[in-house]
Motif scaffolding. Structure first.
Motif, PDB file in Angstrom:
ATOM      1  N   SER A  63       0.795  -1.225   0.000  1.00 42.66           N
ATOM      2  CA  SER A  63       0.000   0.000   0.000  1.00 42.66           C
ATOM      3  C   SER A  63       0.831   1.279   0.000  1.00 42.66           C
ATOM      4  O   SER A  63       0.300   2.364  -0.259  1.00 42.66           O
ATOM      5  N   VAL A  64       2.131   1.155   0.274  1.00 44.29           N
ATOM      6  CA  VAL A  64       2.972   2.361   0.362  1.00 44.29           C
ATOM      7  C   VAL A  64       4.091   2.390  -0.663  1.00 44.29           C
ATOM      8  O   VAL A  64       4.832   3.375  -0.750  1.00 44.29           O
ATOM      9  N   LYS A  65       4.232   1.313  -1.421  1.00 46.10           N
ATOM     10  CA  LYS A  65       5.303   1.256  -2.420  1.00 46.10           C
ATOM     11  C   LYS A  65       5.209   2.433  -3.382  1.00 46.10           C
ATOM     12  O   LYS A  65       4.138   2.752  -3.879  1.00 46.10           O
ATOM     13  N   GLY A  66       6.347   3.057  -3.625  1.00 45.87           N
ATOM     14  CA  GLY A  66       6.390   4.190  -4.538  1.00 45.87           C
ATOM     15  C   GLY A  66       6.058   5.522  -3.882  1.00 45.87           C
ATOM     16  O   GLY A  66       6.218   6.574  -4.510  1.00 45.87           O
ATOM     17  N   ARG A  67       5.566   5.478  -2.647  1.00 49.41           N
ATOM     18  CA  ARG A  67       5.208   6.725  -1.943  1.00 49.41           C
ATOM     19  C   ARG A  67       6.062   6.965  -0.703  1.00 49.41           C
ATOM     20  O   ARG A  67       6.350   8.115  -0.359  1.00 49.41           O
ATOM     21  N   PHE A  68       6.437   5.898  -0.031  1.00 47.48           N
ATOM     22  CA  PHE A  68       7.210   6.008   1.206  1.00 47.48           C
ATOM     23  C   PHE A  68       8.636   5.543   0.975  1.00 47.48           C
ATOM     24  O   PHE A  68       8.889   4.646   0.165  1.00 47.48           O
ATOM     25  N   THR A  69       9.561   6.148   1.737  1.00 42.35           N
ATOM     26  CA  THR A  69      10.955   5.749   1.673  1.00 42.35           C
ATOM     27  C   THR A  69      11.515   5.646   3.089  1.00 42.35           C
ATOM     28  O   THR A  69      11.406   6.596   3.870  1.00 42.35           O
ATOM     29  N   VAL A  70      12.101   4.488   3.388  1.00 42.21           N
ATOM     30  CA  VAL A  70      12.712   4.271   4.694  1.00 42.21           C
ATOM     31  C   VAL A  70      14.225   4.403   4.544  1.00 42.21           C
ATOM     32  O   VAL A  70      14.807   3.986   3.538  1.00 42.21           O
ATOM     33  N   SER A  71      14.851   4.996   5.562  1.00 42.59           N
ATOM     34  CA  SER A  71      16.303   5.149   5.550  1.00 42.59           C
ATOM     35  C   SER A  71      16.800   5.171   6.985  1.00 42.59           C
ATOM     36  O   SER A  71      16.020   5.288   7.924  1.00 42.59           O
ATOM     37  N   ARG A  72      18.121   5.057   7.119  1.00 42.72           N
ATOM     38  CA  ARG A  72      18.706   5.092   8.461  1.00 42.72           C
ATOM     39  C   ARG A  72      20.063   5.768   8.401  1.00 42.72           C
ATOM     40  O   ARG A  72      20.727   5.779   7.360  1.00 42.72           O
ATOM     41  N   ASP A  73      20.456   6.296   9.550  1.00 41.73           N
ATOM     42  CA  ASP A  73      21.774   6.898   9.708  1.00 41.73           C
ATOM     43  C   ASP A  73      22.379   6.285  10.967  1.00 41.73           C
ATOM     44  O   ASP A  73      22.046   6.694  12.085  1.00 41.73           O
ATOM     45  N   ASN A  74      23.218   5.285  10.793  1.00 38.16           N
ATOM     46  CA  ASN A  74      23.772   4.573  11.953  1.00 38.16           C
ATOM     47  C   ASN A  74      24.690   5.449  12.786  1.00 38.16           C
ATOM     48  O   ASN A  74      24.840   5.231  13.986  1.00 38.16           O
ATOM     49  N   ALA A  75      25.306   6.435  12.182  1.00 42.65           N
ATOM     50  CA  ALA A  75      26.181   7.333  12.934  1.00 42.65           C
ATOM     51  C   ALA A  75      25.385   8.186  13.920  1.00 42.65           C
ATOM     52  O   ALA A  75      25.916   8.603  14.953  1.00 42.65           O
ATOM     53  N   LYS A  76      24.122   8.415  13.589  1.00 49.20           N
ATOM     54  CA  LYS A  76      23.269   9.242  14.451  1.00 49.20           C
ATOM     55  C   LYS A  76      22.232   8.422  15.205  1.00 49.20           C
ATOM     56  O   LYS A  76      21.418   8.992  15.935  1.00 49.20           O
ATOM     57  N   ASN A  77      22.225   7.109  15.011  1.00 51.49           N
ATOM     58  CA  ASN A  77      21.218   6.245  15.648  1.00 51.49           C
ATOM     59  C   ASN A  77      19.804   6.691  15.291  1.00 51.49           C
ATOM     60  O   ASN A  77      18.930   6.794  16.163  1.00 51.49           O
ATOM     61  N   MET A  78      19.587   6.934  14.011  1.00 48.84           N
ATOM     62  CA  MET A  78      18.292   7.434  13.557  1.00 48.84           C
ATOM     63  C   MET A  78      17.739   6.587  12.426  1.00 48.84           C
ATOM     64  O   MET A  78      18.493   6.060  11.593  1.00 48.84           O
ATOM     65  N   VAL A  79      16.418   6.493  12.402  1.00 51.75           N
ATOM     66  CA  VAL A  79      15.701   5.865  11.300  1.00 51.75           C
ATOM     67  C   VAL A  79      14.629   6.850  10.849  1.00 51.75           C
ATOM     68  O   VAL A  79      14.028   7.536  11.685  1.00 51.75           O
ATOM     69  N   TYR A  80      14.399   6.899   9.554  1.00 54.45           N
ATOM     70  CA  TYR A  80      13.454   7.868   9.000  1.00 54.45           C
ATOM     71  C   TYR A  80      12.423   7.179   8.115  1.00 54.45           C
ATOM     72  O   TYR A  80      12.686   6.131   7.525  1.00 54.45           O
TER      73      TYR A  80
END
Length: 127
Positions: A63-80
């Protein structure tokens, strides 16, 4: 042990965008697969998107393909979670979750694999 804190939810009109953030504590964050789930009133919690510990693999619900994007920054301990072209049916509480022991690094799609959860952030999309 890891603690997860989500932020970035809110009210947005259909077609708009939001970016959710998840701040994680813990020295071993970079070894965890991370995911975003959501739960709408009266519905089961569903997996929206996930990213492997190095960020090399991702998963998206249909239902979210093409609209949502997941990412992470391990140096900052963050997920978006970048959410574009939002729809009223995206309205839900969004949860950040961590899988601390991913088998062969493979992204799990079952919520049972995710041992750590944030408190959730509300996303409301108006029509």
């Amino acid at each position: 042990q890891v603690q997860l804190v989500e932020s970035g939810g809110g009210l947005v009109q259909a077609g708009g965008s939001l970016r959710l953030s998840c701040a994680a504590s813990g020295r071993t964050f970079s070894s965890y697969n991370m995911a975003w789930f959501r739960q709408a009133p009266g519905k089961e919690r569903e997996l929206v998107a996930a990213v492997s510990w190095r960020g090399g693999s991702t998963y998206y619900g249909d239902s979210v393909k093409g609209r949502f994007t997941v990412s992470r920054d391990n140096a900052k301990n963050m997920v978006y979670l970048q959410m574009n072209r939002l729809k009223p049916e995206d309205t839900a509480v969004y949860y950040c979750a961590a899988d601390p022991d991913p088998h062969l690094g493979i992204i799990a799609t079952s919520r049972m694999s995710y041992n750590y959860w944030g408190q959730g952030t509300q996303v409301t999309v108006s029509s």
